[in-house]
Scaffold this active site. Structure first.
Site, short mmCIF file in Angstrom:
data_model
loop_
_atom_site.label_atom_id
_atom_site.label_comp_id
_atom_site.label_asym_id
_atom_site.label_seq_id
_atom_site.Cartn_x
_atom_site.Cartn_y
_atom_site.Cartn_z
N VAL A 1 -0.07 -4.12 -5.94
CA VAL A 1 1.14 -4.15 -5.13
C VAL A 1 1.43 -2.73 -4.68
O VAL A 1 1.32 -1.80 -5.47
CB VAL A 1 2.35 -4.67 -5.95
CG1 VAL A 1 3.58 -4.74 -5.06
CG2 VAL A 1 2.04 -6.02 -6.56
N GLY A 2 1.78 -2.60 -3.46
CA GLY A 2 2.14 -1.27 -2.98
C GLY A 2 3.28 -1.38 -1.99
O GLY A 2 3.78 -2.48 -1.72
N GLY A 3 3.67 -0.27 -1.47
CA GLY A 3 4.77 -0.26 -0.50
C GLY A 3 4.43 -1.10 0.72
O GLY A 3 5.30 -1.70 1.34
N GLY B 1 2.65 -3.82 0.74
CA GLY B 1 2.72 -5.24 0.41
C GLY B 1 1.78 -5.54 -0.74
O GLY B 1 1.33 -4.65 -1.44
N LYS C 1 -5.05 -7.80 1.95
CA LYS C 1 -3.80 -7.05 1.87
C LYS C 1 -2.83 -7.59 2.91
O LYS C 1 -3.15 -7.62 4.10
CB LYS C 1 -4.10 -5.58 2.14
CG LYS C 1 -2.95 -4.65 1.83
CD LYS C 1 -3.45 -3.24 1.99
CE LYS C 1 -2.65 -2.25 1.18
NZ LYS C 1 -3.30 -0.95 1.15
N ASP D 1 -4.90 11.57 1.30
CA ASP D 1 -4.41 11.01 0.03
C ASP D 1 -5.59 10.80 -0.92
O ASP D 1 -5.81 9.71 -1.43
CB ASP D 1 -3.64 9.72 0.28
CG ASP D 1 -2.69 9.39 -0.88
OD1 ASP D 1 -2.47 10.28 -1.74
OD2 ASP D 1 -2.17 8.27 -0.92
#
Ligand SMILES: *[C@@H]1O[C@H](CO)[C@@H](O)[C@H](O)[C@H]1NC(C)=O
Ligand SMILES: *[C@@H]1O[C@H](CO)[C@@H](O)[C@H](O)[C@H]1NC(C)=O
Ligand SMILES: *[C@@H]1O[C@H](CO)[C@@H](O)[C@H](O)[C@H]1NC(C)=O
Ligand SMILES: *[C@@H]1O[C@H](CO)[C@@H](O)[C@H](O)[C@H]1NC(C)=O
Ligand SMILES: *[C@@H]1O[C@H](CO)[C@@H](O)[C@H](O)[C@H]1NC(C)=O
Ligand SMILES: *[C@@H]1O[C@H](CO)[C@@H](O)[C@H](O)[C@H]1NC(C)=O
Ligand SMILES: *[C@@H]1O[C@H](CO)[C@@H](O)[C@H](O)[C@H]1NC(C)=O
Ligand SMILES: *[C@@H]1O[C@H](CO)[C@@H](O)[C@H](O)[C@H]1NC(C)=O
Ligand SMILES: *[C@@H]1O[C@H](CO)[C@@H](O)[C@H](O)[C@H]1NC(C)=O
Ligand SMILES: *[C@@H]1O[C@H](CO)[C@@H](O)[C@H](O)[C@H]1NC(C)=O
Ligand SMILES: *[C@@H]1O[C@H](CO)[C@@H](O)[C@H](O)[C@H]1NC(C)=O
Length: 832
Positions: free
Chosen positions: A529-531, A533, A549, A645
Site C-alpha cells: 500500500v502506498g500513497g 494506492g 497497482k 528515489d
C-alpha cells in the site's frame, strides 16, 4: 530552621532557604555542603550546609539527606563527603547573585546509602538549560577510572569524583537541576561555584589544520588536567581557582619516552593576563624527551586520552623552558590525533625567554569520531635545531558543548567495576539532544513534506512481512509488451486507442480483465500500500503473475500526468528495470500492471523480516544489478533520467534474485543539454536524500549516486537508514557508516551474518566506493558507470577469495556461499 525529621535515622526531608552568612560585592565562590545542616571550613574555605538558611542558595524541593561515618579513602574534602543529598525525584538548587563565567564542580562520593544501592544510582544534571550529565553512574565511573590507573598508583585509588564544568551565567541566576533516571536516584555531596578570574577562556582557539574557533557561547567540561612531569597539585595549591592537577604518567603511551624535570626558581608568566591560566607550580615541572645525549631521537612523547565521541575538544598545552637560556635548543612539533597542530615550536622564543610560563590552545574535532584523543610531541627535525627535544609542562583537555549539550551516557556493568573494556557507550537521546532532535524534527518535516507533495507513496513492507512485491510506480519496457491478449473477461475491449496506446506502452487491459486478475481487488491479494494506492498480486494473460497497482480514487494523479509517465517510462527497457506489462484506463480507474518480482524488496532480505540473510556475494550482485539499472537510466536514454528515489525498497528481486530498479514515480527527465541540473522541489526519502540536493534544490544524477551510496552501506550493515531509537551518533546510517569507513573500520559495524564469510579486501574496496558516493560535493562523486565498474571488481575479489577458500578447506562458510543463486552479471544486459 525548619527541618522535618521523617524518622528513619539519617533521613531528613526539608524545604528551605534563609539568611546568608556573609555578603560581598565582588563575584565570589559559593560552596555548598549538600545534605548537611552544618557549614564547615574545609580547604580554607567555608562550605554552607544546604539546610542552612541562605538567601542566595535555595533548594526547591524536598530530597532526603544521607550521611556516613566511614569513608573508604582519605581526602581533604572528607568532611564534605560524609553527607549527601539524595533525590528520587527532580530537585533544583537555585543560586542567586552570580554573573559571569564560573567553574561549577560537583563532588560525588558514593558511600552506602540506606535503602538505596549506590552502585546503581543514575541521574542527570542540567544547569541553566545546559545538559551536563545524563544517566550518569558515579560508582561506575569511579571503578572505570581506578581500573585505568597503573599499578604504581593503585595505592591512591579514588573513592570520589569531581566533575568540573565552565559555564556562563547571564541573568544572575544559576539553576542546577538534578534529575534521577527512571526508577533510579541520584546524589550530590558538594557543589562548588567558583568565578573564573582573568581571561582564561576568552578569544578564539586555533584549529588543528587551520582556522579559529571562538569559545564564546560554549559550555565546557574539563576532561583532563595534568601536571606533566610533576606531582599532583591539590586544590589548595591553586588558591584562586581550586583546580586539581593530576599526575600525567598513567596517560603516557610509553612512560619512559619522557623524563621529568624540575626547576622552581623565579618563574613568571609570559603574558600579564595569564596569571590565572595555571598556577606556577605547573610550570615548575616538565617532561622532556629521554636520553638527551642521543642526538638521533626518533620518537614522540605520547599521551592518550579517552574522550566522549561526538564532541569537539580544546587541548591546552602549558610550556616553560626550564633548562636552556637560549633559543633553538628545543624545537618541536605537536601532533593531535596524528595531525600536526604546531610545528617549529621553540618555547624559549614563543614565551620570550627561560622560565617564562606560556600556553597554547588547539582545537580538535577529529576525536569526536574516535572517542580517543592523542597528544604527541616530537622533535621538528626540519627546523634545524641544535638539539632534538620536546617539552611539556601541563596539559588540559576541555570538551565543548554542542547545541547546549555536554552530556554523554556511558554504561557500566552492574558490578560497577567493569573497567573500560566492557562498557558500552550510548549517547543520550531526547528532547533538546541537539543534533538528534534536529535530525528527528527534520525527519518528520521531510516526511510530512514528502507525504503531502507526493501523491503516491512507497514502501509498505511493514504491512505484511511477506516477501512479495512492493509498491513500485510506473515502469517501462518488459517482456510482456508483445504478448497476446488473453484476457479472461469476454467483454474486454482489446482495441488499443488513445494517446496512451499510441505510445506503445504495453498492453491496455480492460477493467474486467483487471477485476478478474485481482478477484475484484480482493484485499487478501494486497501486497503493498502506498500513497498512490494499493498493489495487488494477480495473474494476467492466463497465468502470468503480475503486480497490479491501482490508483486511489483520491489520488491527485491526473490522467494527463498518468499518460505522460507511461509514455516516458515506456521508453525504458532494461533487464535491471522492473517492466511495465500494461495499464488500464477505464471508468476513471488508473491501473498499472507490472512484472511480478517474486522475492520482493532488497530491504526485506537485509533486515526487518525473517528471511534468511543474503550472502555477501548475493548482496554484491544485487547492488550490481541495481547499479546497472541506474546506469542505464542515467546514460541510456537521449537525456539521462534521474531516478530520484533510490533506496532498498525500490530495488526488487525476482525469483532468481536478479535485482531490478523500481518506482520511477519520482523520476524526472535529467538535465537538458544547456542546463546542468533540474530545479525542482525536493523529493525523495529521508535518510537517502543527497544533502546537496536538499540544500540547493537542484537535482543532478549525482543525487542518485548519493542515495546509492547509502544503499551500499545499508546492504553491508543491514539496518534502517534512519533509526531514531539508536544513540544519537548512530541514528543516521549514512553519517555513522561514513565515520567508520573513514576510520577504515567498516568491518566493525557490518551485518554480523557476514562475519567470516566475505573477502576482507572486497569489503574495504566496497567501503571506499560507498564513501566516494557520499562525497559532500556532488562533483566529487563518481558516475554510476564508475560505481558499477568498481562493484564488479569487488565481486571478482570476493569470488577469487571464495575459490581460494574452497580449495583450502571445505568450511561451512564456503558451502554457505555455494547455495547462492547463480546469476549472470555480464555485459549482455546493457542493451534493452
Ligand atoms: C547574595 O546575593 C546578593 C545579591 O543578590 C549579593 O550581593 C551577595 O553577595 C550574595 N551573597 C553571597 C554569599 O554570595
Ligand atoms: C543537624 O543534623 C544532625 C544529624 O544529621 C542532628 O543531630 C543535629 O541535631 C542537627 N542540627 C540542627 C541544628 O538541626
Ligand atoms: C527546576 O528548574 C527548572 C528550570 O528552571 C524547571 O523547569 C523545573 O521545573 C524545576 N524543577 C523542579 C522540581 O522544581
Ligand atoms: C558497590 O561496588 C563496590 C565495588 O565496586 C562493592 O564493594 C560494594 O559492595 C557494592 N555495593 C553494593 C551495595 O552493591
Ligand atoms: C603510593 O604509596 C607510596 C608509598 O606509600 C607513595 O610513596 C606514593 O607516592 C603513592 N603513590 C601515589 C600516586 O600517591
Ligand atoms: C585567527 O587566528 C589568527 C592567528 O591567531 C589571527 O591572526 C586571526 O585574527 C584569527 N581570526 C579570527 C577570526 O579570530
Ligand atoms: C634552575 O634555574 C636557575 C635559574 O635559571 C639556574 O640557575 C639553575 O641552575 C637551575 N637549576 C637546575 C637544576 O637546572
Ligand atoms: C626574577 O625574574 C625577574 C624578571 O624576570 C627579575 O627581575 C628578578 O630579578 C628575578 N629574581 C631572581 C631572584 O632571579
Ligand atoms: C590584557 O587584558 C587587557 C584588559 O583586560 C587587554 O586590554 C589586553 O589586551 C590584554 N593583553 C593581552 C596581552 O592579552
Ligand atoms: C595514531 O596513529 C597510530 C599509529 O599509526 C594509531 O595506532 C592510532 O590509533 C592513531 N591515533 C589516533 C587518535 O588516530
Ligand atoms: C610522531 O607522531 C606523529 C603523529 O602520529 C607521526 O606522524 C610521527 O611519525 C611520529 N614521529 C616519530 C619520530 O615517531
Amino acid at each position: 530552621m525548619m527541618g522535618k525529621v521523617i524518622g528513619e535515622g539519617v533521613l531528613i526531608v526539608l524545604i528551605l532557604m534563609i539568611v546568608s552568612e556573609n555578603v560581598e560585592a565582588q563575584p565570589k565562590s559559593i560552596l555548598i555542603n549538600c545534605g548537611s545542616n552544618a557549614s564547615v571550613n574545609v580547604d580554607g574555605r567555608r562550605w554552607i550546609g544546604d539546610m542552612v538558611v541562605n538567601n542566595n542558595v535555595t533548594l526547591n524541593s524536598p530530597g532526603v539527606v544521607a550521611s556516613t561515618d566511614a569513608l573508604s579513602g582519605s581526602s581533604i574534602y572528607e568532611p564534605l563527603y560524609r553527607t549527601a543529598r539524595v533525590f528520587t525525584a527532580s530537585l533544583n538548587y537555585t543560586i542567586r547573585g552570580v554573573q559571569g563565567k564560573y567553574f561549577v564542580r560537583f563532588h560525588l562520593c558514593p558511600f552506602e546509602i540506606v535503602d538505596h544501592n549506590v552502585n546503581e544510582s543514575s541521574f542527570g544534571v542540567v544547569v541553566n538549560g545546559m545538559k551536563l550529565l545524563s544517566e550518569f553512574n558515579v560508582a561506575g565511573k569511579i571503578s572505570e577510572k581506578n581500573a585505568n590507573l597503573q599499578n604504581s598508583e593503585r595505592n591512591s585509588s579514588l573513592f570520589f569524583l569531581v566533575k568540573e564544568y565552565i559555564l556562563d551565567v547571564d541573568d544572575g541566576l544559576l539553576v542546577i537541576e538534578f534529575v534521577p533516571s527512571r526508577n533510579s536516584f541520584g546524589f550530590a555531596n558538594a557543589i562548588e561555584i567558583v568565578p573564573v578570574v582573568g581571561e582564561l577562556f576568552d578569544g578564539s582557539v586555533g584549529k588543528v589544520g587551520g582556522g579559529n574557533l571562538s569559545l564564546a557561547g560554549h559550555g565546557m567540561e574539563t576532561m583532563y588536567r595534568l601536571n606533566v612531569g610533576g606531582p599532583e597539585i591539590q586544590s589548595n595549591e591553586d588558591p584562586d581557582l581550586r583546580r586539581i592537577w593530576e599526575v600525567d604518567s598513567s596517560y603516557m603511551i610509553t612512560e619512559n619516552a619522557g623524563v621529568g624535570m624540575k626547576n622552581s626558581s623565579n618563574i613568571t608568566y609570559a603574558l600579564v593576563n595569564d596569571t590565572s591560566v595555571a598556577p606556577l607550580l605547573v610550570y615548575e615541572t616538565a617532561r622532556a624527551m629521554s636520553n638527551t645525549e642521543v642526538l638521533d631521537k626518533r620518537f614522540n612523547m605520547s599521551w592518550k586520552f579517552e574522550v566522549d565521541p561526538d564532541f569537539d575538544y580544546v587541548v591546552r598545552l602549558h610550556f616553560c623552558e626550564l633548562m636552556y637560556d637560549k633559543s633553538n635548543e628545543r624545537v618541536f612539533r605537536i601532533y593531535i590525533n596524528n595531525r600536526t597542530a604546531a610545528d617549529n615550536l621553540d618555547v624559549f622564543v614563543r614565551a620570550g625567554g627561560k622560565n617564562k610560563a606560556y600556553h597554547l590552545d588547539h582545537y580538535d574535532s577529529a576525536s569526536m569520531r574516535m572517542g580517543m584523543l592523542w597528544v604527541q610531541l616530537g622533535p621538528d627535525t626540519a627546523a634545524g635545531a641544535a638539539g632534538t627535544d620536546a617539552l611539556l609542562n601541563g596539559l588540559e583537555i576541555f570538551k565543548l558543548s554542542r547545541n547546549g549539550n555536554l552530556a554523554y551516557v556511558e554504561r557500566y556493568n552492574s558490578a560497577g567495576n567493569s573497567g573500560s573494556k566492557s562498557k558500552s557507550k550510548v549517547l543520550w537521546i531526547g528532547v533538546g539532544a541537539g543534533i538528534a532532535s534536529v535530525a528527528i524534527i527534520a525527519c518528520i518535516g521531510v516526511f510530512v513534506f514528502c507525504f503531502c507533495k507526493r501523491r503516491r507513496k512507497e514502501s509498505s513492507d511493514t504491512k505484511n512481512n511477506s516477501p512479495g512485491w512492493l509498491p513500485i510506480f510506473l515502469y517501462g519496457g518488459g517482456a510482456a509488451v508483445n504478448s497476446t491478449v488473453g484476457v479472461k473477461g469476454s467483454n474486454g475491449n482489446q482495441k488499443l486507442y488513445g494517446s496512451v496506446a499510441s505510445t506503445g506502452a504495453g498492453k491496455r487491459f480492460t477493467l474486467a480483465e483487471i477485476n478478474a486478475a485481482t478477484k475484484s481487488f480482493d484485499e487478501s491479494l494486497v501486497i503493498g500500500v502506498g500513497g498512490f494506492g494499493k498493489v495487488y498480486k494477480g495473474e494476467v494473460d492466463d497465468g502470468v503473475p503480475a503486480a497490479i497497482k491501482r490508483a486511489n480514487p483520491q489520488s491527485e494523479q491526473g490522467l494527463a500526468e498518468f499518460e505522460t509517465e507511461i509514455e516516458m517510462l515506456s521508453k525504458l527497457r532494461h533487464r535491471h528495470l522492473v517492466s511495465l506489462i500494461g495499464f488500464c484506463e477505464e471508468k476513471s480507474e488508473m491501473i498499472l500492471v507490472y512484472e511480478y518480482m517474486a522475492n520482493g524488496t532488497l530491504r526485506s532480505h537485509l533486515f526487518g523480516s525473517n528471511l534468511p540473510p543474503l550472502t555477501w556475494k548475493q548482496r554484491l550482485e544485487a547492488c550490481i544489478g541495481a547499479a546497472r539499472g541506474l546506469h542505464y537510466l542515467h546514460t541510456g536514454a537521449d537525456r539521462g533520467i534521474i531516478h530520484r528515489d533510490v533506496k532498498t525498497t525500490n530495488i526488487l528481486l525476482d525469483e532468481n534474485f536478479v535485482a531490478k530498479m523500481a518506482d520511477f514515480g519520482l523520476s524526472k527527465d535529467g538535465p537538458a543539454f544547456e542546463h546542468t541540473h533540474v530545479s525542482t522541489a525536493v523529493k525523495g526519502s529521508f535518510g537517502y536524500l543527497d544533502p546537496e540536493y536538499f540544500r540547493r534544490q537542484q537535482l543532478t544524477e549525482k543525487s542518485d549516486i548519493y542515495s546509492f551510496g547509502v544503499v551500499l552501506f545499508e546492504a553491508v550493515c543491514a539496518r534502517a537508514v534512519i533509526n531514531p531509537t539508536l544513540p544519537k551518533d548512530q541514528i543516521n546510517l549514512a553519517e555513522w557508516a561514513l565515520r567508520w569507513q573513514r576510520e577504515r573500520s567498516l568491518e566493525k559495524i557490518i551485518d554480523p551474518h557476514l562475519k567470516g564469510n566475505y573477502c576482507p579486501e572486497s569489503l574495504s574496496k566496497f567501503g571506499e566506493i560507498a564513501e566516494k558516493c557520499l562525497a559532500d560535493d556532488g562533483k566529487s562523486r563518481p558516475t554510476m558507470g564508475e560505481v558499477l565498474w568498481h562493484l564488479e571488481y569487488v565481486l571478482q575479489l570476493h569470488e577469487a577469495w571464495l575459490n581460494m577458500d574452497n580449495n583450502n578447506n571445505n568450511s561451512t562458510e564456503s558451502s554457505f556461499s555455494r547455495v547462492e543463486v547463480e546469476q549472470e552479471h555480464s555485459n549482455q544486459d546493457e542493451e534493452a
